[in-house]
Design a protein around this motif. Structure first.
Motif, PDB file in Angstrom:
ATOM      1  N   LEU A 164       0.820  -1.210   0.000  1.00  0.00           N
ATOM      2  CA  LEU A 164       0.000   0.000   0.000  1.00  0.00           C
ATOM      3  C   LEU A 164       0.853   1.259   0.000  1.00  0.00           C
ATOM      4  N   GLY A 165       2.003   1.198   0.661  1.00  0.00           N
ATOM      5  CA  GLY A 165       2.894   2.341   0.672  1.00  0.00           C
ATOM      6  C   GLY A 165       3.605   2.546  -0.648  1.00  0.00           C
ATOM      7  N   ALA A 166       3.808   1.448  -1.390  1.00  0.00           N
ATOM      8  CA  ALA A 166       4.558   1.527  -2.648  1.00  0.00           C
ATOM      9  C   ALA A 166       3.680   1.856  -3.853  1.00  0.00           C
ATOM     10  N   LEU A 167       2.412   1.493  -3.788  1.00  0.00           N
ATOM     11  CA  LEU A 167       1.521   1.681  -4.938  1.00  0.00           C
ATOM     12  C   LEU A 167       0.967   3.108  -4.938  1.00  0.00           C
ATOM     13  N   LEU A 206      -9.118   0.047  -4.157  1.00  0.00           N
ATOM     14  CA  LEU A 206      -8.718  -0.817  -3.050  1.00  0.00           C
ATOM     15  C   LEU A 206      -9.945  -1.566  -2.542  1.00  0.00           C
ATOM     16  N   VAL A 207      -9.866  -2.894  -2.574  1.00  0.00           N
ATOM     17  CA  VAL A 207     -10.985  -3.742  -2.162  1.00  0.00           C
ATOM     18  C   VAL A 207     -10.534  -4.635  -1.014  1.00  0.00           C
ATOM     19  N   LEU A 208     -11.178  -4.515   0.133  1.00  0.00           N
ATOM     20  CA  LEU A 208     -10.896  -5.350   1.292  1.00  0.00           C
ATOM     21  C   LEU A 208     -12.052  -6.327   1.475  1.00  0.00           C
ATOM     22  N   ILE A 209     -11.784  -7.611   1.256  1.00  0.00           N
ATOM     23  CA  ILE A 209     -12.821  -8.638   1.324  1.00  0.00           C
ATOM     24  C   ILE A 209     -12.651  -9.415   2.616  1.00  0.00           C
ATOM     25  N   GLY A 210     -13.629  -9.360   3.488  1.00  0.00           N
ATOM     26  CA  GLY A 210     -13.511  -9.958   4.806  1.00  0.00           C
ATOM     27  C   GLY A 210     -14.038 -11.370   4.890  1.00  0.00           C
ATOM     28  N   HIS A 211     -13.786 -11.990   6.039  1.00  0.00           N
ATOM     29  CA  HIS A 211     -14.307 -13.319   6.326  1.00  0.00           C
ATOM     30  C   HIS A 211     -15.830 -13.244   6.462  1.00  0.00           C
ATOM     31  N   PRO A 212     -16.550 -14.211   5.932  1.00  0.00           N
ATOM     32  CA  PRO A 212     -18.024 -14.128   5.989  1.00  0.00           C
ATOM     33  C   PRO A 212     -18.600 -14.194   7.394  1.00  0.00           C
ATOM     34  N   LEU A 213     -17.814 -14.664   8.371  1.00  0.00           N
ATOM     35  CA  LEU A 213     -18.336 -14.818   9.726  1.00  0.00           C
ATOM     36  C   LEU A 213     -17.864 -13.744  10.698  1.00  0.00           C
ATOM     37  N   ALA A 214     -16.795 -13.061  10.374  1.00  0.00           N
ATOM     38  CA  ALA A 214     -16.274 -12.066  11.319  1.00  0.00           C
ATOM     39  C   ALA A 214     -15.335 -11.100  10.631  1.00  0.00           C
ATOM     40  N   MET A 215     -15.293  -9.875  11.161  1.00  0.00           N
ATOM     41  CA  MET A 215     -14.349  -8.886  10.668  1.00  0.00           C
ATOM     42  C   MET A 215     -13.061  -8.943  11.490  1.00  0.00           C
ATOM     43  N   LEU A 231      -3.353   0.288   6.741  1.00  0.00           N
ATOM     44  CA  LEU A 231      -3.824   1.299   5.797  1.00  0.00           C
ATOM     45  C   LEU A 231      -3.104   2.629   5.943  1.00  0.00           C
ATOM     46  N   ASP A 232      -2.327   2.785   7.013  1.00  0.00           N
ATOM     47  CA  ASP A 232      -1.741   4.093   7.313  1.00  0.00           C
ATOM     48  C   ASP A 232      -0.780   4.587   6.241  1.00  0.00           C
ATOM     49  N   GLY A 233      -0.097   3.664   5.583  1.00  0.00           N
ATOM     50  CA  GLY A 233       0.898   4.077   4.598  1.00  0.00           C
ATOM     51  C   GLY A 233       0.348   4.348   3.216  1.00  0.00           C
ATOM     52  N   CYS A 234      -0.940   4.156   3.027  1.00  0.00           N
ATOM     53  CA  CYS A 234      -1.550   4.358   1.708  1.00  0.00           C
ATOM     54  C   CYS A 234      -1.707   5.854   1.431  1.00  0.00           C
ATOM     55  N   THR A 235      -0.962   6.343   0.453  1.00  0.00           N
ATOM     56  CA  THR A 235      -1.042   7.764   0.084  1.00  0.00           C
ATOM     57  C   THR A 235      -1.585   7.958  -1.325  1.00  0.00           C
TER      58      THR A 235
END
Length: 299
Positions: free
Chosen positions: A25-28, A34-43, A52-56
């Motif tokens: 995320l810091g390099a791109l 940006l798509v974050l796909i979570g577990h169907p039973l829990a986040m 996510l902090d390094g995403c500029t």
């Protein structure tokens, strides 16, 4: 050149996976989606949002089903250029600020998200999820009026298990809040009576929409109608009550019926005809970067 990259987070390699994602995320710097796909039973636990902090990058699209909605508020505050936002789960009312996501045009979220916006945005497409019908839900729907000047496409997914929300009532709320609506899609996800959804009183309320052109009604767990003639009768009633309407789509667990004002009803057995009703997502431009992160981790 379009660049697509995917990461999968697994419990046994959690820290290593997260560190790799944070570095990516810091390099791109030209990351577009940006798509974050979570577990169907829990986040995942909010403590891991540090990845996510390094995403500029200047993201245009952000989908999140990995972290709780309230946990990504700081991230959204830093990325004001986002135009399309998809969020899973309930959204705490009132935690958005006036300056967050000022360029938002598309949103896919729980209905509770709407009242968090205290000022208008130039939204053109909204997809809402309703879990149950109560006074707060009614207030959420009326909050659509903040975007009524620009909103043209509304998709409502109703999974409520009670009969408190009937389509005829929903149409009244929506007609008041969205005077410029041109496309309306409503899906009943839980078992429900087709007669209630396609009742005469529901169709009568279509007259309250002045510019509506496309109507789609869907039942996910029931058969819709016994024959094509019944479907056509429903469509003709809708066309009669709403002069601007040019297309009615009725879908059940098996078939898809597409009726145009001038012409017969076409029957299909899959979603191939949906492109004639709802616009598909446009292809990403060739010069774009897409990162997908899948989490199989249960906090």
């Amino acid at each position: 050149l379009r660049f697509d990259l995917s990461f999968i987070i697994v419990p046994d390699l959690l820290l290593t996976s997260l560190q790799s994602i944070a570095q990516a995320l810091g390099a791109l710097r030209r990351l577009d989606k940006l798509v974050l796909i979570g577990h169907p039973l829990a986040m995942m636990h909010p403590i891991y949002t540090w990845i996510l902090d390094g995403c500029t990058a200047k993201l245009r699209t952000f989908h999140n089903s990995v972290f709780p909605s309230w946990a990504i508020i700081p991230f959204l505050s830093r990325h004001s250029q986002i135009r399309e936002w998809k969020q899973t789960g309930m959204f705490p009312r009132g935690i958005m600020t006036d300056t967050m996501l000022p360029h938002l045009t598309k949103i896919d979220a729980h209905a509770s998200t709407l009242v968090s916006f205290t000022t208008s945005r130039s939204l053109i497409q909204v997809r809402l999820r309703i879990d149950d019908w109560d006074r707060e839900t009614a207030r959420d729907l009326l909050a659509l009026s903040r975007f009524g000047a620009t909103l043209t496409t509304l998709i409502v997914e109703d999974s409520s298990t009670t009969d408190h929300l009937k389509l005829e009532e929903l149409l009244i709320h929506l007609a008041q809040a969205t005077p410029n609506l041109r496309t309306l899609a409503y899906t009943k996800a839980s078992p429900h009576s087709a007669q209630d959804i396609f009742s005469s009183s529901s169709i009568e309320n279509l007259s309250k929409f002045e510019v509506l052109e496309i109507l789609m009604l869907q039942l996910r767990r029931q058969k819709l109608c016994p024959d094509n003639h019944h479907v056509r009768a429903i469509a003709e009633h809708a066309f009669d009550r709403c002069p601007s309407l040019r297309c009615v789509a009725l879908k059940d667990e098996k078939n898809f019926y597409l009726c145009r004002r001038q012409g017969s009803c076409v029957i299909g057995d899959d979603d191939a005809l949906l492109s004639d009703v709802l616009e598909n997502d446009p292809p990403r431009p060739l010069e774009s970067t897409y990162l997908e992160i899948q989490s199989s981790y249960i906090a």
